[in-house]
Write an enzyme that holds these catalytic residues in place. Structure first.
Site: not given
Ligand code: PGA
Length: 254
Positions: A167, A97
Site C-alpha cells: 500500500e 497499516h
C-alpha cells in the site's frame, strides 16, 4: 482456472451504527457466495465483528481484524490478543497499516504482532509501502527494508502463511490508484525479496495484494494488469453496492 484472489475490506472506523454494519456485511456475504475464485475478508471495527459473523460457515466470506496486540494476555489496557480474535471466529488480521505506523507503530512491533498472529493460527496481512515516490527508485529500498524488518523472526515454514499488502501511502485515500504497471513492478520486487529471504519456492508462492484507492471501476484492471493476488480496499469496502460490483468484476478476470 486461474489462481484464487483475496479481497480484504478494511472498514477502518466505519460505519457508525451496528445496523449499517450488518447491512454492508449482508450484501458482501451474499455477493461472495456467488463468486467462483475470489475469497472475501471483511475487517470491521472490532465491536461489530461478532455481529457480522456468519452463523453457519459462509461461502467465500470471512471476518478479520484491523489490528491486534503483540501480547498474549495480561496488563495491556485497551488491547485485544490474537487468541481472542481466533476465539471469536476471525480468520485474518491486518498488521502494520500505515495509519497505525504513522501513529508510532514500529517495524519491530509489527514483527512481534506478526508472530503473535501466526502462533494463534490466523493469517496476518502485512502492510508495507513507501510514503513518497522520487525519481531515483529509493522506494524499492524502503519497501525491502520495511518488509525484512517486519518479517524478523518469521521462519521459512510460516513465510507463506502471511499475505503481504503493498500500500503506497500516497495512494491511500487519494483520488486515484497507482498505475497497474507500477503495481506489477512492485509485486514482482516483493516476491523477489521473499525469495531472497526464504528461497525461490516461497518467492513464487508469496501472495501480494495491492491497496490504495481501489474501487469498482479500477479493481479488475489492477488485478489483471498489476498481476497481484488480490486487493486491500478501504473506502469502497463500506459502500455495499460498489463493493459488490468490485467483487464481481474481479472474479470475472480470467
Ligand atoms: P482506500 O484505503 O481504499 O480508501 O484508499 C486503503 C487502505 O487504507 O487500506
Amino acid at each position: 482456472m486461474a489462481n484464487k484472489i483475496l479481497i480484504v475490506g478494511n472498514w477502518k472506523m466505519n460505519p457508525l451504527d451496528p445496523e449499517a454494519a450488518k447491512a454492508i456485511a449482508r450484501k458482501t456475504r451474499t455477493t461472495a457466495a456467488d463468486l467462483r475464485r475470489t475469497e472475501v475478508v471483511a475487517c470491521p471495527p472490532i465491536v461489530f465483528a461478532s455481529l457480522i459473523m456468519p452463523r453457519d460457515k459462509a461461502v467465500h466470506f470471512s471476518v478479520g481484524a484491523q489490528t491486534v496486540s503483540m501480547h498474549e494476555s495480561g496488563a495491556h489496557t485497551g488491547e485485544v490478543s490474537a487468541l481472542m480474535l481466533k476465539e471469536l471466529g476471525l480468520t485474518h488480521v491486518i498488521v502494520g497499516h500505515s495509519e497505525e505506523r504513522a501513529a508510532g507503530l514500529t517495524d519491530e512491533m509489527v514483527a512481534k504482532r506478526i508472530l503473535a498472529v501466526l502462533s494463534a493460527g490466523l493469517t496476518p496481512i502485512l502492510c508495507v509501502g513507501e510514503a513518497v515516490r522520487d525519481d531515483n527508485g529509493s522506494y524499492f529500498d524502503h519497501v525491502k527494508i520495511q518488509l525484512k524488518a517486519s518479517l524478523a523472526g518469521v521462519t521459512q515454514k510460516s513465510a507463506n502463511d502471511i499475505v503481504v499488502a503493498y500500500e503506497p501511502v500516497w495512494a491511500i485515500g487519494a483520488a486515484a490508484a497507482m498505475q497497474p504497471e507500477q503495481i506489477r513492478e512492485m509485486a514482482i520486487f516483493i516476491k523477489k525479496v521473499y525469495s531472497d529471504l526464504y528461497g525461490s519456492a516461497a518467492g513464487l508462492k508469496a501472495a501480494v495484494l495491492y491497496g490504495g484507492s481501489v474501487n469498482y471501476t479500477n479493481a479488475a484492471e489492477i488485478v489483471s494488469l498489476g498481476q497481484v493476488d488480490g486487493l486491500l480496499v478501504g473506502r469502497e469496502s463500506v459502500n455495499p453496492r460498489g463493493f459488490a460490483d468490485l467483487l464481481k468484476s474481479v472474479d470475472a478476470v480470467s
